[in-house]
Write an enzyme that holds these catalytic residues in place. Structure first.
Site, PDB file in Angstrom:
ATOM      1  N   ASN A 428       3.572   8.923  -2.950  1.00 30.65           N
ATOM      2  CA  ASN A 428       4.520   8.793  -1.839  1.00 30.65           C
ATOM      3  C   ASN A 428       5.995   8.114  -2.217  1.00 30.65           C
ATOM      4  OD1 ASN A 428       6.027   8.614   0.766  1.00 30.65           O
ATOM      5  ND2 ASN A 428       4.171   8.014   1.894  1.00 30.65           N
ATOM      6  N   ASP A 429       6.043   7.034  -2.565  1.00 29.85           N
ATOM      7  CA  ASP A 429       7.130   6.376  -2.846  1.00 29.85           C
ATOM      8  C   ASP A 429       7.632   6.976  -4.187  1.00 29.85           C
ATOM      9  OD1 ASP A 429       6.754   4.468  -0.542  1.00 29.85           O
ATOM     10  OD2 ASP A 429       5.432   3.171  -1.652  1.00 29.85           O
ATOM     11  N   VAL A 430       6.830   7.127  -5.113  1.00 24.83           N
ATOM     12  CA  VAL A 430       7.504   7.693  -6.285  1.00 24.83           C
ATOM     13  C   VAL A 430       8.048   9.140  -6.265  1.00 24.83           C
ATOM     14  CG1 VAL A 430       5.750   6.483  -7.498  1.00 24.83           C
ATOM     15  CG2 VAL A 430       5.397   8.822  -7.029  1.00 24.83           C
ATOM     16  N   VAL A 431       8.106   9.841  -5.064  1.00 22.37           N
ATOM     17  CA  VAL A 431       8.851  10.942  -4.898  1.00 22.37           C
ATOM     18  C   VAL A 431       9.657  10.911  -3.651  1.00 22.37           C
ATOM     19  CG1 VAL A 431       7.095  12.510  -5.903  1.00 22.37           C
ATOM     20  CG2 VAL A 431       6.960  11.842  -3.516  1.00 22.37           C
ATOM     21  N   ALA A 470       5.154   0.962   0.201  1.00 23.26           N
ATOM     22  CA  ALA A 470       6.541   0.175   0.607  1.00 23.26           C
ATOM     23  C   ALA A 470       6.898   0.045   2.088  1.00 23.26           C
ATOM     24  CB  ALA A 470       7.618   0.811  -0.425  1.00 23.26           C
TER      25      ALA A 470
END
Length: 501
Positions: A428-431, A470
């Protein structure tokens, strides 16, 4: 003072004063200075270095683990053989109990629980350093750290203070990290009022107490309050440093705490006069610090900011609430299978959701089926995907994904523009493009995968109700080329594999 059983007291001529007698006993208390001991510790140190080198790559990680085990075995056996111990049976029983507990945990722990397990082990290292420091303070003669006047050496006082302080910070910080990583505490930053002033004041108090303890003229019970105060303040600041750090930065925290545990062990190595502990602690401390720095650079984070407990972070910048629901496109396993087998190039981005669902084996099977159909399949790994450094690499290696198909962010990010499909499973956060566009986002500035440049995006997620670790929503969910596959990751991938067959 009694000497270790394997050391004969030196003959002291009549008339030699107490100081000389005491100096002889103190020197002897460190144990024999046999050159074979130094050689054994050197060999153990070499194995530790080889272990670190092996752990730098999934392909050599098993050999790295074996080298670390061999090095530790050499160090432990050397200590037991060359030092007099009060009761070897009790020590062997303790080793057996600890080994049994470790073996049981290793057999039962799920890969999804590895991050909190690592944090938990770091806390044990920190507490061990605190207990060794307190034992040395309570019985300095047994540790050979007395001067000719029967007082604890000044340098040993500094070592004791630093070892106890670093160990206590490691313990309490690791406990908070464990609670966050295991879901027992929320991943959002907890911002205390005037936290910077409190942190700096507490740190200054610890440094002042260590200095006061080192310069004290008379050793004795009257100084006990200083040691206790150092430990208490260090426990407090370890807690204060970690709670302001959000979930997106937790992989850096795990690496940082690993570094702290190494420095705590090194400090206690000086107190014990144990070369192996000094070497091992310095290796762990320095490698953990370097890894933390590298990860901070990969996330566009300030290294000083992270280790200072989010120093400079804006308490109003947390993205703890999901945005208002927007329209999105939902698909099925059949839809995904049809598009995947028509593609020429597919890039798979795994995340923590894959780990939770234990979907790595099904994912590898899907990749094998696609490759058999002539599809170019690659895996993209973000430095902070998961909850600890290398988390995704370990999972893919466990599923026997070929190492030459796994790429880091900087090596593959430019390829998304040529990719037919970006297949996101549990990430999620990394994209999340908010890292590039939204300055109020807690992940702003963190490099992310450019999945928005792919022709088609399939995003496996349990539901649309949750947000990333996050705590922020993701615009990728609502892009025109995105199809949401709302299901358990393992179940969805298995259904895609059946549809491909």
């Amino acid at each position: 003072m009694s000497l270790p059983r394997d050391i004969e007291p030196l003959a002291v001529p009549p008339g030699t004063d107490y100081a000389m007698n005491h100096a002889v006993e103190t020197a002897a208390a460190h144990g024999p200075t046999n050159p074979w001991v130094a050689l054994a510790y050197l060999v153990a140190g070499v194995f530790f270095i080889l272990a670190l080198r092996g752990l730098s790559s999934p392909a050599t990680s098993r050999a790295g683990n074996r080298n670390g085990m061999i090095g530790m075995l050499i160090a432990v056996v050397t200590v037991l053989v060359t030092h007099s111990v009060a009761n070897i049976v009790e020590i062997l029983i303790a080793i057996a109990i600890g080994g049994l507990i470790g073996f049981t945990i290793a057999r039962k722990i799920a890969m999804t629980q590895m991050p909190e397990l690592v944090a938990g082990f770091h806390s044990l290292v920190g507490m061990a350093a605190v207990l060794v420091g307190l034992a040395a303070w309570m019985n300095p003669g047994a540790f050979g750290i007395l001067d000719l006047d029967g007082q604890i050496l000044t340098v040993s006082r500094v070592e004791l203070g630093l070892g106890i302080a670093i160990g206590a910070i490691t313990f309490s910080g690791s406990v908070i990290a464990f609670l966050k990583l295991s879901g027992r505490m929320g991943g959002s930053p907890i911002m205390l009022p005037a936290r910077h002033v409190i942190n700096l004041g507490t740190l200054a108090g610890i440094i002042a107490l260590i200095a006061a303890y080192a310069m004290a003229d008379v050793a004795g019970p009257g100084e006990g309050w200083m040691i206790i105060a150092i430990a208490v303040l260090a426990f407090i600041i370890g807690f204060l440093l970690i709670i302001p750090i959000g979930g997106a930065d937790m992989p850096v925290v795990v690496s940082m705490l690993n570094s702290y545990s190494g420095w705590a062990a090194a400090a206690m190595g000086f107190t014990l006069g144990n070369t192996a502990m000094i070497i091992t602690g310095a290796l762990v401390g320095s490698s953990g610090a370097i890894l933390s720095y590298i990860m901070c650079r990969a996330m566009n984070r300030s290294f000083v900011s992270v280790i200072a407990g989010g120093f400079g972070a804006d308490s109003s910048a947390g993205g703890g609430e999901a945005r208002e629901q927007r329209p999105y496109k939902q698909g099925s396993a059949d839809d995904a299978a049809f598009m995947l087998e028509q593609a020429e190039k597919v890039i798979i981005i795994p995340g923590y959701g894959m780990a939770v669902a234990q979907a790595q084996h099904a994912l590898r099977e899907m990749g094998d089926v696609l490759k058999a159909k002539g599809v170019d399949v690659k895996y993209a790994i973000h430095p902070v995907a998961g909850r600890m450094p290398g988390h995704m690499n370990v999972l893919l290696a466990e599923a026997n994904v070929p190492y030459d198909e796994v790429f880091e962010l900087e090596d593959i990010n430019s390829e998304f523009a040529q990719a037919d499909i970006a297949f996101i499973i549990g990430a999620n956060d990394v994209v999340n493009p908010a890292a590039k566009t939204d300055k109020s986002s807690p992940i702003y500035g963190m490099p992310v995968f450019d999945v928005d440049k792919a022709k088609q995006v399939f995003f496996i997620k349990r539901s649309m109700g949750g947000v990333g670790y996050a705590g922020v929503d993701n615009d990728v969910f609502y892009m025109n080329q995105t199809t949401m596959l709302l299901s358990d990751a393992k179940k969805m991938v298995e259904e895609i594999v059946k549809a491909l067959d």
